[in-house]
Scaffold this active site. Structure first.
Site, PDB file in Angstrom:
ATOM      1  N   ILE A 204      70.702  17.916   8.920  1.00  0.00           N
ATOM      2  CA  ILE A 204      71.090  16.759   9.712  1.00  0.00           C
ATOM      3  C   ILE A 204      70.916  15.525   8.864  1.00  0.00           C
ATOM      4  CG2 ILE A 204      70.624  15.429  11.794  1.00  0.00           C
ATOM      5  CD1 ILE A 204      69.460  17.921  13.037  1.00  0.00           C
ATOM      6  N   LEU A 229      72.923   7.397   8.840  1.00  0.00           N
ATOM      7  CA  LEU A 229      72.372   7.395  10.184  1.00  0.00           C
ATOM      8  C   LEU A 229      72.665   8.758  10.802  1.00  0.00           C
ATOM      9  CD1 LEU A 229      73.506   3.897  11.555  1.00  0.00           C
ATOM     10  CD2 LEU A 229      71.268   4.516  10.641  1.00  0.00           C
ATOM     11  N   ASP A 230      71.705   9.271  11.520  1.00  0.00           N
ATOM     12  CA  ASP A 230      71.876  10.552  12.184  1.00  0.00           C
ATOM     13  C   ASP A 230      73.053  10.492  13.153  1.00  0.00           C
ATOM     14  OD1 ASP A 230      71.244  13.145  13.189  1.00  0.00           O
ATOM     15  OD2 ASP A 230      70.203  12.204  14.860  1.00  0.00           O
ATOM     16  N   LYS A 231      73.625  11.625  13.440  1.00  0.00           N
ATOM     17  CA  LYS A 231      74.783  11.709  14.338  1.00  0.00           C
ATOM     18  C   LYS A 231      74.527  10.977  15.654  1.00  0.00           C
ATOM     19  CE  LYS A 231      77.589  15.088  16.871  1.00  0.00           C
ATOM     20  NZ  LYS A 231      77.820  16.540  17.132  1.00  0.00           N
ATOM     21  N   ARG A 337      62.011   9.261  14.180  1.00  0.00           N
ATOM     22  CA  ARG A 337      61.891  10.361  15.134  1.00  0.00           C
ATOM     23  C   ARG A 337      60.627  11.179  14.877  1.00  0.00           C
ATOM     24  NH1 ARG A 337      67.662  13.169  14.724  1.00  0.00           N
ATOM     25  NH2 ARG A 337      66.873  14.417  16.472  1.00  0.00           N
TER      26      ARG A 337
END
Length: 433
Positions: A204, A229-231, A337
């Protein structure tokens, strides 16, 4: 001065100013803030349990030819997916790479070829797998709507919506931000090796300093994704349009001179209400798609230094949730996160890091009046992603050396959840003297 609190629920607002008490002022940029979005718009207007594998552990970026032949021991486990089970048996490989091998017909179960990645395994099944060659990826230009905040001959600043993947990866070669930028810049198809696009240890993508897209390839390879940036993450991302700009911006990320401020919604409220988290982050050996904060010195060299500053902006729903601002000192994969999970306040909607719907309900339901129960259930059912937004981005322009400052409001889904939580109840954080 219009604060973030009053304007974030109206995505159509054209200009707003962030209160100095809301955004941290970096010592590297003592004069960056406050600033107005209207200034940004004016700037825009000026321009357009056994042995896993039969071979020794391979190089982390090449697993071609690695074989696995093993009998499934599912006596102590629940339902087993073929792709996730193989991923767990070959140390360091990504699930995307395993899925590619399965789809290529290189996996058999009990002697029969299985090309369905979600095939269910049973106790006693005999699995044979050969990892396929990592195929080059082709990034095709696609007409994808882009919210471009700023553009000149050297850089693009894009407001990435949630659910949009930044760059092509094995099994996800289309519909990405890169595909859209290639079309926007009228650039041809780009052929890249898997190593240039995504290392095989990454499942990811997220904001991660030092990531290079195109820097090691031919000079014609553009656009240059400097960070990710993450999905599920929304917000600001800078793209280099030439090799010099890519190099200059990459160096700023490596030197931690890029200013990045995020906001998030969390399950619960941290204590204290402001502070600094300095805990290394490494990949979770039990779940390849997840990172983990590793306190102490005994992290076997696999964890990297990671530091985040946080500040509670508003306590929501009687303490069941919070609006939190984050400022990154480093930029590791899934840094916010992983740090939020370590602090016991996973991001709302973050199923990978513990911010599940059941977690949200368990925290919120005891804190609301009974007549809100139905509304709360509907609210939680709409949680579709980790509620994290890249709010502020500041960097030195690679050619003019001018300090560039940008901000964008969170998208409608973020604003809607925030609005509902505020209706349940809001209070200011308690600041310890």
């Amino acid at each position: 001065m219009v604060s973030f609190y009053s304007c974030c629920l109206f995505p159509s607002t054209k200009a707003f100013q962030i209160s100095p008490s809301f955004v941290f002022l970096s010592p590297r940029y003592p004069k960056l803030l406050p600033f107005t979005l209207s200034g940004i718009l004016r700037a825009r207007a000026r321009t357009s349990s056994g042995c896993a594998a039969q071979t020794q552990e391979p190089n982390r970026t090449s697993y071609t030819g690695v074989q696995l032949e093993e009998t499934v021991d599912g006596t102590k486990q629940g339902k087993l997916r073929l792709d996730s089970w193989i991923s767990s048996r070959i140390q360091g490989i990504s699930r995307a790479r395993v899925q590619s091998s399965i789809k290529s017909g290189l996996v058999t179960v009990n002697g029969r070829v299985v090309d369905k990645v979600s095939h269910g395994l049973r106790h006693g099944d005999k699995v044979h797998c050969v990892i396929s060659e990592l195929q080059p990826l082709r990034a095709e230009p696609e007409d994808i709507p882009l919210d471009i905040i700023y553009e000149d001959d050297h850089v693009l600043v894009v407001n990435k919506p949630p659910h949009l993947v930044v760059h092509p990866a094995p099994g996800n070669a289309t519909g990405t931000l890169v595909n859209g930028i290639l079309h926007h810049c009228s650039l041809p198809t780009v052929a890249l090796s898997g190593k240039e696009v995504l290392s095989d240890t990454e499942d990811i993508s997220d904001d991660d300093e030092g990531f290079c897209y195109g820097a090691s390839a031919a000079a014609s390879v553009r656009p240059g994704i400097v960070h990710r940036l993450d999905k599920g993450t929304s917000g600001l991302l800078v793209v280099a349009k030439d090799e010099h700009s890519h190099s200059h911006l990459s160096e700023q990320f490596k030197q931690h001179t890029i200013q990045r401020v995020y906001i998030s919604l969390t399950c619960g409220v941290p204590s204290p209400s402001a502070g600094r988290v300095d805990i290394p982050i490494g990949r979770d050996s039990n779940n390849r798609v997840r990172m983990i904060a590793v306190p102490g010195l005994n992290h076997h060299g696999r964890a990297r230094h990671a530091a985040s500053r946080y500040k509670v902006v508003q306590v929501l729903a009687g303490g069941g949730a919070a609006l939190i601002q984050w400022r990154l000192e480093t930029g590791r994969t899934h840094q916010i996160r992983a740090h939020a999970k370590y602090m016991g306040i996973p991001l709302l909607g973050d199923e990978v890091y513990g911010g599940t719907k059941s977690m949200a309900l368990s925290l919120l339901r005891p804190r609301i009046p009974p007549n809100y129960n139905d509304q709360l259930s509907r609210l939680v059912s709409r949680l579709e992603r980790p509620y994290l937004h890249a709010l502020v981005l500041g960097f030195e322009h690679p050619h003019s050396r001018e300090m560039m400052h940008f901000s964008c409001q969170p998208p409608p889904d973020f604003a809607e959840i925030l609005s509902h939580l505020r209706k349940i109840g809001t209070e200011k954080p308690t600041l310890k003297e």
